[in-house]
Design a protein around this motif. Structure first.
Motif, PDB file in Angstrom:
ATOM      1  N   THR A  29       0.755 -10.698   0.942  1.00  0.00           N
ATOM      2  CA  THR A  29       1.263 -10.967   2.285  1.00  0.00           C
ATOM      3  C   THR A  29       1.228 -12.470   2.551  1.00  0.00           C
ATOM      4  OG1 THR A  29      -0.907 -10.911   3.361  1.00  0.00           O
ATOM      5  CG2 THR A  29       0.241  -8.800   3.068  1.00  0.00           C
TER       6      THR A  29
ATOM      7  N   SER B 276      -0.881 -23.515  -3.901  1.00  0.00           N
ATOM      8  CA  SER B 276      -0.006 -22.471  -3.400  1.00  0.00           C
ATOM      9  C   SER B 276       1.239 -23.067  -2.737  1.00  0.00           C
ATOM     10  CB  SER B 276      -0.816 -21.641  -2.403  1.00  0.00           C
ATOM     11  OG  SER B 276      -0.101 -20.524  -2.029  1.00  0.00           O
TER      12      SER B 276
ATOM     13  N   LEU C 158     -11.658  -9.453   5.521  1.00  0.00           N
ATOM     14  CA  LEU C 158     -10.370  -8.821   5.787  1.00  0.00           C
ATOM     15  C   LEU C 158      -9.639  -8.629   4.468  1.00  0.00           C
ATOM     16  CD1 LEU C 158      -9.283 -11.119   8.767  1.00  0.00           C
ATOM     17  CD2 LEU C 158     -10.219  -8.782   8.932  1.00  0.00           C
TER      18      LEU C 158
HETATM   19  C1  LIG Z   1      -1.083 -12.900 -11.173  1.00  0.00           C
HETATM   20  C2  LIG Z   1      -1.048 -13.594  -9.831  1.00  0.00           C
HETATM   21  C3  LIG Z   1      -0.312 -14.765  -9.715  1.00  0.00           C
HETATM   22  C4  LIG Z   1      -0.268 -15.427  -8.511  1.00  0.00           C
HETATM   23  N1  LIG Z   1       0.483 -16.562  -8.426  1.00  0.00           N
HETATM   24  C5  LIG Z   1       0.569 -17.193  -7.229  1.00  0.00           C
HETATM   25  C6  LIG Z   1       1.366 -18.359  -7.080  1.00  0.00           C
HETATM   26  O1  LIG Z   1       2.014 -18.815  -8.016  1.00  0.00           O
HETATM   27  N2  LIG Z   1       1.390 -18.955  -5.878  1.00  0.00           N
HETATM   28  C7  LIG Z   1       0.686 -18.461  -4.807  1.00  0.00           C
HETATM   29  O2  LIG Z   1       0.759 -19.032  -3.739  1.00  0.00           O
HETATM   30  N3  LIG Z   1      -0.060 -17.364  -4.922  1.00  0.00           N
HETATM   31  C8  LIG Z   1      -0.138 -16.717  -6.097  1.00  0.00           C
HETATM   32  N4  LIG Z   1      -0.896 -15.588  -6.188  1.00  0.00           N
HETATM   33  C9  LIG Z   1      -1.626 -15.119  -5.007  1.00  0.00           C
HETATM   34  C10 LIG Z   1      -0.746 -14.189  -4.181  1.00  0.00           C
HETATM   35  O3  LIG Z   1       0.304 -14.898  -3.602  1.00  0.00           O
HETATM   36  C11 LIG Z   1      -1.602 -13.487  -3.125  1.00  0.00           C
HETATM   37  O4  LIG Z   1      -0.872 -12.428  -2.700  1.00  0.00           O
HETATM   38  C12 LIG Z   1      -1.979 -14.284  -1.924  1.00  0.00           C
HETATM   39  O5  LIG Z   1      -2.570 -15.512  -2.240  1.00  0.00           O
HETATM   40  C13 LIG Z   1      -2.958 -13.494  -1.063  1.00  0.00           C
HETATM   41  O6  LIG Z   1      -2.281 -12.602  -0.309  1.00  0.00           O
HETATM   42  P1  LIG Z   1      -2.831 -11.146  -0.089  1.00  0.00           P
HETATM   43  O7  LIG Z   1      -2.034 -10.543   1.019  1.00  0.00           O
HETATM   44  O8  LIG Z   1      -2.864 -10.439  -1.345  1.00  0.00           O
HETATM   45  O9  LIG Z   1      -4.302 -11.464   0.497  1.00  0.00           O
HETATM   46  P2  LIG Z   1      -5.708 -10.843   0.157  1.00  0.00           P
HETATM   47  O10 LIG Z   1      -6.005 -11.001  -1.265  1.00  0.00           O
HETATM   48  O11 LIG Z   1      -5.821  -9.492   0.729  1.00  0.00           O
HETATM   49  O12 LIG Z   1      -6.608 -11.825   1.003  1.00  0.00           O
HETATM   50  C14 LIG Z   1      -6.751 -13.185   0.648  1.00  0.00           C
HETATM   51  C15 LIG Z   1      -7.728 -13.849   1.612  1.00  0.00           C
HETATM   52  O13 LIG Z   1      -7.132 -13.995   2.889  1.00  0.00           O
HETATM   53  C16 LIG Z   1      -7.889 -13.336   3.905  1.00  0.00           C
HETATM   54  N5  LIG Z   1      -6.899 -12.773   4.818  1.00  0.00           N
HETATM   55  C17 LIG Z   1      -5.857 -11.982   4.479  1.00  0.00           C
HETATM   56  N6  LIG Z   1      -5.089 -11.743   5.552  1.00  0.00           N
HETATM   57  C18 LIG Z   1      -5.664 -12.387   6.591  1.00  0.00           C
HETATM   58  C19 LIG Z   1      -5.328 -12.527   7.969  1.00  0.00           C
HETATM   59  N7  LIG Z   1      -4.223 -11.977   8.491  1.00  0.00           N
HETATM   60  N8  LIG Z   1      -6.135 -13.251   8.752  1.00  0.00           N
HETATM   61  C20 LIG Z   1      -7.240 -13.850   8.252  1.00  0.00           C
HETATM   62  N9  LIG Z   1      -7.611 -13.760   6.959  1.00  0.00           N
HETATM   63  C21 LIG Z   1      -6.822 -13.034   6.140  1.00  0.00           C
HETATM   64  C22 LIG Z   1      -8.711 -12.320   3.156  1.00  0.00           C
HETATM   65  O14 LIG Z   1      -9.891 -12.029   3.851  1.00  0.00           O
HETATM   66  C23 LIG Z   1      -8.976 -13.040   1.865  1.00  0.00           C
HETATM   67  O15 LIG Z   1     -10.033 -13.942   2.025  1.00  0.00           O
HETATM   68  C24 LIG Z   1      -0.977 -14.912  -7.380  1.00  0.00           C
HETATM   69  C25 LIG Z   1      -1.718 -13.742  -7.511  1.00  0.00           C
HETATM   70  C26 LIG Z   1      -1.760 -13.079  -8.718  1.00  0.00           C
HETATM   71  C27 LIG Z   1      -2.569 -11.820  -8.828  1.00  0.00           C
END
Ligand SMILES: Cc1cc2nc3c(=O)[nH]c(=O)nc-3n(C[C@H](O)[C@H](O)[C@H](O)COP(=O)(O)OP(=O)(O)OC[C@H]3O[C@@H](n4cnc5c(N)ncnc54)[C@H](O)[C@@H]3O)c2cc1C
Lengths: 799, 296
Positions: free
Chosen positions: B111, B123, B30
Motif C-alpha cells: 500500500t 524508496s 499496524l
Molecule cells: C521483494 C520486494 C521488493 C521491494 N522493492 C521495493 C522498491 O523497489 N521500492 C519501494 O519503495 N519498496 C519496495 N518494496 C517495499 C514495498 O513497496 C512495500 O509494500 C512497502 O514498502 C510497504 O507497504 P505495505 O503496505 O506492505 O506496508 P507494511 O509492510 O504492512 O507496513 C510497513 C510499515 O508501515 C507501517 N504502516 C503501514 N500502514 C500505515 C499507516 N496507514 N499508518 C501508519 N503506519 C503504517 C507499518 O506499521 C509498518 O511499520 C519491496 C518489497 C519487497 C517484498
C-alpha cells in the motif's frame, strides 16, 4: 491433461532408430501434471506421527571457542522436546574427515554434526532445539545462551598461508588443505621463445546455488525394528544411506533413503551436511521422527558456496597466433573444513585439469593451492571449476589476440584441437574420445551472424553506445567413472542400475538409481525404456529415489543421469524385450528372433504385422503358466547396470557467444543476446537439453554480473538474503539461442553424454570477453566477476 | 524464519484502530500490505505484541479528486497507482514511478501508506510525494493534522508519524498544465530498490526553466531536494554547460552513504549522470540528450 508429443523425428540415429522411437523427441516429462497441479511431494510435505521439528542455534561468530551452553530456559519453553548440544550428539554419531586418497596430501579436520569445542564459521550449528513446531523450536533457540570466546578470524585467502596468520586447526600445522603442481611439456622454454607473453589476474567471487526448495530432511528412526528411514532432498540416496549407516552405527540395510520430488539441486544437494546428519542423529537419539527444513537465511550460511578463486594466468603467443604455453597459479579458500565426502579440493583440481584444454598447446604449468578460512564451506556446484578454467583460458586467448592484432575468431580457429585429431589427450592429461570444437565454432558464427553484429556494433559506437561481442569455447566433464571419487576411497557409486518389469497388463515399471531433481531424468528414462522395449511411453512408469526399491547407484551429479542411467535403462529394456519375446515365441510357436515388440504389440519383425498384444502375453505368463510349453519360465523383469570403462570421463565441448551493451557513464551492463552451441552426443530429448543449457547459462550469467557472497573481515556474510544476494531474474536475462553439434560417444549404445553443466561452463567467459570488447576503445580490461557497476566505473577511472 | 507469536486485531473503523493503538501503545504495530513488515517479523527484527490490521477499514481506501486535488487513501495498493486512469491523469509521475517499485506480486499487496510510513530512503514514492508537494493526513487521538511531504520524512525509516497516529490519506495538489516531470532510477535488477534515483518536476516559461524540483532517493537519509542544483538552472535557458554545472552542485545537495552495492562516492557520480539525463528528458526541445562521451 495429456501432453502432446513433439513430432520432430529422431536426429539421425541408427540402431536407436527403432520404430516408434522416442529418442531425439521432446517428450513431455511424466511428472508434469502432478507438479503443475501442486501434487508434488517434497520433503517439507512429509508429515509423520510424533514428528518433531528442529531449529539449530548457529554461531554468530566466524571463529569462537564454545565456553558453555546454557539450555535450561530453552528446555522449559512451550513445545520443546529436547535441546541437544554437540557433545551429547557425539554419543550417537561419529565425526568425519573430508579427504580423498587420490588427492594426495589433502587434509582436513574431524567435523561433528554439531560443533563441540569451537565454531569455525558464522552459521555453524552449536546446538539443536527440537520442538512440536518449527516456530516453537525457533522461539526456544533464542533462549539457548551460548558463551563464546572469540578467536582470531582467517578470512583473506591471500594471507591464509602467511606465517603470522593464525592456524584454524592447529593440529593440521597450517591452513593449507591441498596443493597440486602440474607441468606438461616445457613451459619455461615455450614462454621464453614466445613472441609475446601476456599476464592477467582473474577473480571469481564466491557464490552459491540458491535452490528454490531449500535443503530438507525428515529422519525417522524406528527403535522397534532398529531402522532409520530418511526422506531427503538429495542427489545421491545411496551415498547418504552409506554415510548415515557408517556414522550412526547401523547396517546399511537398516537405513532407507527416500528422495521424492526435489526443487532443484545443482550440486547443493549432493553433499553431506552437518545439520542433516544431526537431524538423523537426533531422530536416533530421541527415537522419533525429526524434520529439518533449512530456511533461506540459514541456507545462505550453510548451503555450500563455490568458486572464490584468484587465478594468476599467463599465455605465450607467437606473432602468427600460435599459442605456445599456458600457466596458472590458482588460489582458493574453501572455508574451515573440506566438505564430506567429495571434498572441497575438486574445484581447484578441475581448474588445473581443464585450463587450456580446448587447445593443442602442449606446454602448461599449473599450481593450485586450497586454503582454509573462517567462512562457510565451499564445494562442488554446477560446472565445478569449469567457469574458472574457461574464463582464464578464454580471457587469456582474447588478450593474446588483442596483443598481436588478430581476430578472436581466427586465433581460436588456429589453436583449437582439430575435429579430426581424436582420440587425444590435453596438456593436463585429460583423455578426449572425440570433440567438435571446429564444427561448434563455425555453427556459432552462423547463429550469431557475426558480420551483422559487428556492423551493428560499429554503428552504435558512432552514436557513443558501447556494445561488445565475446566468444568462449569450453570443455565439459560428464559421465564420470570411478575416477572422480571411487578411486579416492569414497563409497560413491559411479555405476547406475535400472530394473524394468512388465506387469499383467503389459505396462512397464522402471526403477532407476538415478534421481529426479527437476531436470527431467524420469522423462529421459521413460523415453529410453519405451523405445528399447517397444511400448507407448504412457505405459512406462518410472520410480527413482528409494534405496529399498531401486538398484544401487550413484544418482544425479556431474551430468551423468542421462548418459549413464540412460544407458542402463536402454540395456535393461532390451533384455526385457528379449525375455518377453522368448515367451511370446513359445506361445506363437515362432522364433523369438523373428518377432519384435512395437507400440505395445508383439509383431513380426519383418512385416510389422500384429501377432499378439502384450497384455495377452502377460495374461498367459502370469495367470495361465500351465498352458506354456514345458521348460518355459517367463522372467518379466530385468536389471542392467552401466558404467563407462574406456574413458574416465566423457568430455563434451561447446562454445558460447555474448552480445552486451555497457553504459560507460553508469557502469551498467546489459546482456543483449546469448548463444550456445554444445555437443552432448546423442540428444535424447531436445527440449530438456536446451533447457538444461539455458538454465546452466543463467547460473553462469548470475555470477558474471550479480551473484556474490560478500564477507567482511570478521567473517560475517553481509548479504545472506534474497534482497541483497542478487540472483538474476527473467528481466535481466537475454534471449538465449541454443544450437547443437552431435558427436555420440562410442562407449555406449545410446551415445549420450551429459549436458547439465555446459551452459554454466562458458557463460561468464563469453560475457567477460564481450564486456572487454565493448570497453576496448577505453583501453580497459576487466578480469574479475561479478562485473558490477562499481567495478566497471573504477576500471574506467570514472570514480 | 518464523515470526515470534503475536496477537492480532482487525478493526473495521479508523476510530477502532486508533483506540486499539492507544490501548496497546508501543507493543502494537499496524499492518497494511505486510510487504515490509512481515519480512521484518520473520527475520525477528521486530517482535510486536499485537498487530492491528488496517485492511478492513473502509475510510483508508479509495482514490478520488476533491477540489482539484488528488486524494489517495493510505490503503491504496501500488497496483492501483499503476492502473488508475485518474492517477495517470492527475499525477502521471506516480503512475510512472510505481512500475519501478518491486514486482507485480508485491505491488498487488503493498500500500502507499505502508510504503510512505516505512520511509525507506531508497524508496521511490516518498521522493515523488516530495516532488509533487503532497500533503499527508495523520489521524491521532486528538484528531487530524496535515503535514507537507518534505516535513514528514525525517531520516532512515524515520517519519513525523507519532506512535499513536495513523496515516489516513495523501493529497496531491493539482498540477498546472505547464508541468512536466521526469523519473529515472538505476537499480541492479528490475524491481530492486534503486542505487540512486531522481523524481523531478519543472515548468517551462518559453525556453526558460522554472520551478525545477529535483528530488533524489537513495542519496541521503530521506528524499533529498537538490536545491543547489535547481538554482543553477531555474530562471535560465538550460544548456549542456549549465546542466553540467548544476550536476556538479549536487555534492552540496546530497549526502549518500555507501552500502554493499556501491560506495557513497559512486552514488554521487551516478546521481550526476541521472540528473543530466532527467533534465534532458524534461526539455527534449533543448537537445541536451547528446551522445555519451566517446572514448579518446
Ligand atoms: C521483494 C520486494 C521488493 C521491494 N522493492 C521495493 C522498491 O523497489 N521500492 C519501494 O519503495 N519498496 C519496495 N518494496 C517495499 C514495498 O513497496 C512495500 O509494500 C512497502 O514498502 C510497504 O507497504 P505495505 O503496505 O506492505 O506496508 P507494511 O509492510 O504492512 O507496513 C510497513 C510499515 O508501515 C507501517 N504502516 C503501514 N500502514 C500505515 C499507516 N496507514 N499508518 C501508519 N503506519 C503504517 C507499518 O506499521 C509498518 O511499520 C519491496 C518489497 C519487497 C517484498
Amino acid at each position: 491433461m495429456s501432453a502432446k508429443l513433439d513430432t520432430t523425428g529422431p536426429t539421425g540415429l541408427s540402431e536407436l532408430d527403432r520404430p516408434n522411437s522416442y529418442i531425439g523427441r521432446s517428450v513431455p516429462r511424466p511428472n508434469l501434471t502432478r507438479l503443475t497441479q501442486g501434487r508434488g511431494q517434497y520433503v517439507s510435505d512429509v508429515v509423520l506421527p510424533r514428528m518433531g521439528h528442529v531449529a539449530f542455534v548457529r554461531s554468530p561468530h566466524a571463529h569462537a571457542r564454545i565456553v558453555s551452553i546454557e539450555t535450561a530456559a530453552a528446555k522449559a519453553a512451550p513445545g520443546v522436546i529436547a535441546v541437544v548440544t554437540g557433545r551429547e550428539l557425539a554419543g550417537v554419531c561419529t565425526p568425519w574427515i573430508g579427504v580423498l586418497t587420490h588427492l594426495k596430501g589433502l587434509k582436513s579436520a574431524p567435523q561433528h554434526p554439531i560443533a563441540i569445542e569451537k565454531a569455525s564459521w558464522q552459521g555453524e550449528a552449536v546446538a539443536a532445539v527440537v520442538a512440536q513446531t518449527r516456530a516453537q523450536a525457533e522461539d526456544a533457540a533464542e533462549l539457548v545462551a551460548v558463551d563464546y570466546e572469540e578467536l582470531p578470524v582467517v578470512t583473506d585467502m591471500e594471507t591464509a598461508l602467511d606465517p603470522g596468520t593464525p592456524v584454524i586447526h592447529p593440529e593440521l600445522g597450517d591452513n593449507l588443505a591441498w596443493e597440486r603442481l602440474h607441468v606438461a611439456g616445457d613451459p619455461d622454454a615455450a614462454f621464453a621463445s614466445a613472441d609475446h607473453v601476456i599476464e592477467a589476474t582473474f577473480g571469481f567471487g564466491r557464490h552459491t546455488g540458491v535452490t528454490l526448495e531449500p535443503r530438507a530432511v525428515v529422519a525417522d528412526y524406528n527403535a522397534g525394528d532398529g531402522r532409520l528411514t530418511v526422506y531427503q532432498a538429495t542427489q545421491a540416496p545411496h551415498m547418504i544411506q552409506n554415510i548415515l549407516a557408517k556414522h550412526l552405527d547401523l547396517p546399511e540395510s537398516q537405513v532407507r533413503v527416500l528422495c521424492k520430488d526435489v526443487g532443484g539441486s545443482f550440486g547443493i544437494k549432493v553433499h553431506v551436511y552437518a545439520d542433516e546428519v544431526a537431524t538423523a542423529a537426533l531422530s536416533k537419539l530421541l527415537r522419533r521422527p525429526v524434520k529439518f527444513v533449512a530456511d533461506r537465511i540459514e541456507s545462505f550460511v550453510t548451503d555450500i558456496h563455490a568458486r572464490d578463486h584468484r587465478v594468476k594466468g599467463r599465455i605465450g603467443v607467437m606473432n602468427d597466433g600460435t599459442i605456445t604455453a599456458f600457466e596458472i597459479d590458482d588460489l582458493t579458500g574453501i572455508g574451515p573444513y573440506s566438505m564430506y565426502p567429495r571434498t572441497s579440493a575438486i574445484e581447484a583440481n578441475q581448474v588445473v585439469n581443464f585450463t587450456g584444454g580446448q587447445y593443442t598447446c602442449p606446454n602448461y604449468r599449473a599450481l593450485a593451492r586450497v586454503v582454509f578460512q573462517n567462512k562457510n564451506v565451499t564445494c562442488q556446484y554446477r560446472a565445478v571449476g569449469h567457469p574458472i578454467a574457461c574464463s582464464v583460458t578464454e580471457g587469456l586467448v582474447d588478450l593474446a589476440a588483442r596483443r598481436i592484432g588478430m581476430d578472436p575468431v581466427e586465433i581460436r580457429r588456429k589453436n583449437v584441437i582439430p575435429d579430426d585429431a581424436y582420440p587425444c589427450q590435453s596438456s593436463a592429461g585429460m583423455k578426449f574420445e572425440r570433440l567438435s570444437h571446429q564444427a561448434a565454432l563455425e555453427k556459432l558464427l552462423d547463429m550469431m551472424d557475426l558480420e551483422a553484429l559487428r556492423a551493428d556494433q560499429a554503428e552504435a559506437r558512432r552514436r557513443g553506445i558501447h556494445r561488445g561481442i565475446g566468444i568462449a569455447s569450453f570443455i565439459e566433464v560428464t559421465n564420470p567413472s570411478a575416477a572422480f571419487y571411487g578411486v579416492g576411497g569414497a563409497r560413491i557409486s559411479s555405476q547406475d542400475g535400472v530394473t524394468v518389469r512388465m506387469d499383467a497388463q503389459g505396462s512397464i515399471h522402471v526403477a532407476s538409481s538415478v534421481t529426479e531433481q527437476g531436470q527431467g531424468a524420469e522423462a529421459v528414462t521413460a523415453q529410453v525404456v519405451a523405445t528399447a522395449f517397444g511400448v507407448p511411453i504412457e505405459r512406462v512408469r518410472v520410480v527413482t529415489g528409494d534405496t529399498d526399491n531401486t538398484p544401487y547407484g550413484g544418482g544425479t551429479w556431474a551430468s551423468r543421469a542421462a548418459g549413464i542411467g540412460g544407458e542402463a535403462a536402454w540395456q535393461a529394456g532390451k533384455v526385457l524385450r528379449g525375455n518377453v519375446l522368448s515367451v511370446a515365441g513359445a506361445i506363437l510357436q515362432a522364433q523369438a528372433e523373428n518377432l519384435d515388440i512395437r507400440d505395445g504389440l508383439v509383431v513380426d519383425a519383418e512385416t510389422g504385422r500384429e501377432r499378439m498384444p502384450l497384455d495377452e502375453v502377460a495374461r498367459i505368463a502370469y495367470f495361465r503358466p500351465d498352458t506354456l510349453p514345458p521348460g518355459v519360465q517367463p522372467e518379466f523383469v530385468a536389471t542392467r547396470h552401466y558404467v563407462p570403462k574406456r574413458y574416465p570421463f566423457a568430455f563434451t565441448n561447446g562454445i558460447q557467444g555474448s552480445y552486451v551493451e555497457v553504459d560507460a557513464e553508469t557502469g551498467f551492463i546489459k546482456l543483449l543476446k546469448h548463444w550456445c552451441v554444445e555437443d552432448c552426443g546423442t540428444i535424447l530429448n531436445p527440449q530438456l537439453v536446451d533447457e538444461q543449457v539455458r538454465g546452466g547459462i543463467v547460473q553462469g550469467l548470475g555470477p558474471a554480473l550479480y551473484e556474490h557472497c560478500l564477507y567482511d573481515e570478521h567473517g560475517q556474510l553481509l548479504n545472506g538474503n534474497m534482497a541483497d544476494y542478487l540472483v538474476p531474474m527473467a528481466f535481466e536475462m537475454p534471449d538465449i539461442e541454443v544450437g547443437h553439434v552431435s558427436t555420440p560417444t562410442g562407449e555406449s549404445e545410446l551415445g549420450a553424454k551429459g549436458a547439465g553443466e555446459a551452459g554454466t561452463a562458458g557463460a561468464a567467459a563469453a560475457v567477460m570477453n564481450a564486456v572487454n570488447d565493448a570497453l576496448a576503445p577505453f583501453g580497459v580490461v576487466l578480469t574479475s566477476i561479478p562485473m558490477t557497476p562499481e567495478r566497471v566505473l573504477r576500471a574506467l577511472g570514472r570514480v | 524464519m518464523k515470526a515470534p507469536a503475536f496477537d492480532y486485531l482487525a478493526p473495521t473503523s479508523l476510530a477502532g484502530a486508533l483506540a486499539a493503538l492507544a490501548e496497546h501503545g508501543e507493543a502494537a504495530k499496524l499492518i497494511a500490505g505486510g510487504q515490509s513488515l512481515v519480512p521484518a517479523l520473520n527475520l525477528r527484527l521486530l517482535a510486536p505484541g499485537i498487530l492491528i490490521d488496517l485492511n478492513g477499514i473502509g475510510e483508508l481506501k479509495g482514490v478520488s479528486v476533491q477540489n482539484g486535488h488528488l486524494r489517495l487513501g493510505a490503503m491504496t495498493r501500488h497496483v492501483e497507482l499503476e492502473r488508475s486512469p485518474v492517477i495517470r491523469q492527475h499525477a502521471p509521475l506516480l503512475a510512472e514511478a510505481i512500475r519501478h517499485v518491486a514486482h507485480p506480486a508485491v505491488r498487488t499487496r503493498g500500500t502507499i501508506g505502508g510504503n510512505l510510513c516505512h520511509a525507506d530512503p531508497a524508496s521511490e514514492l516518498p521522493a515523488c510525494m516530495v516532488a509533487l508537494g503532497a500533503w499527508f493526513t495523520l489521524a491521532g487521538p486528538d484528531g487530524e493534522r496535515r503535514v507537507p511531504a518534505n516535513a514528514f520524512f525525517k531520516g532512515v525509516y524515520e517519519t513525523d508519524l507519532g506512535p499513536d497516529e495513523i496515516l489516513t490519506a495523501i493529497e496531491v495538489p493539482q498540477a498546472g498544465t505547464n508541468r512536466r516531470h521526469a523519473f529515472l532510477e538505476l537499480a541492479r535488477r528490475s524491481g530492486d530498490y534503486a542505487l540512486v534515483g531522481i523524481s523531478c518536476t519543472a515548468e517551462m516559461d518559453g525556453d526558460i526553466m522554472a520551478r525545477l524540483r529535483p528530488v533524489f532517493f537513495a542519496a541521503g537519509p530521506h528524499p533529498m531536494v537538490a536545491d543547489h542544483a535547481a538554482s543553477v538552472l531555474n530562471g535560465r535557458k538550460p544548456t549542456a554547460a549549465l546542466v553540467q554545472a548544476a550536476a556538479a552542485a549536487l555534492a552540496d545537495d546530497l549526502s549518500p552513504e555507501g552500502d554493499l552495492q556501491i560506495s557513497a562516492h559512486t552514488r554521487i557520480h551516478l546521481a550526476r549522470v541521472i540528473f543530466r539525463r532527467a533534465v534532458a528528458r524534461l526539455v527534449p526541445e533543448a537537445g541536451l540528450d547528446g551522445p555519451q562521451e566517446v572514448a579518446a
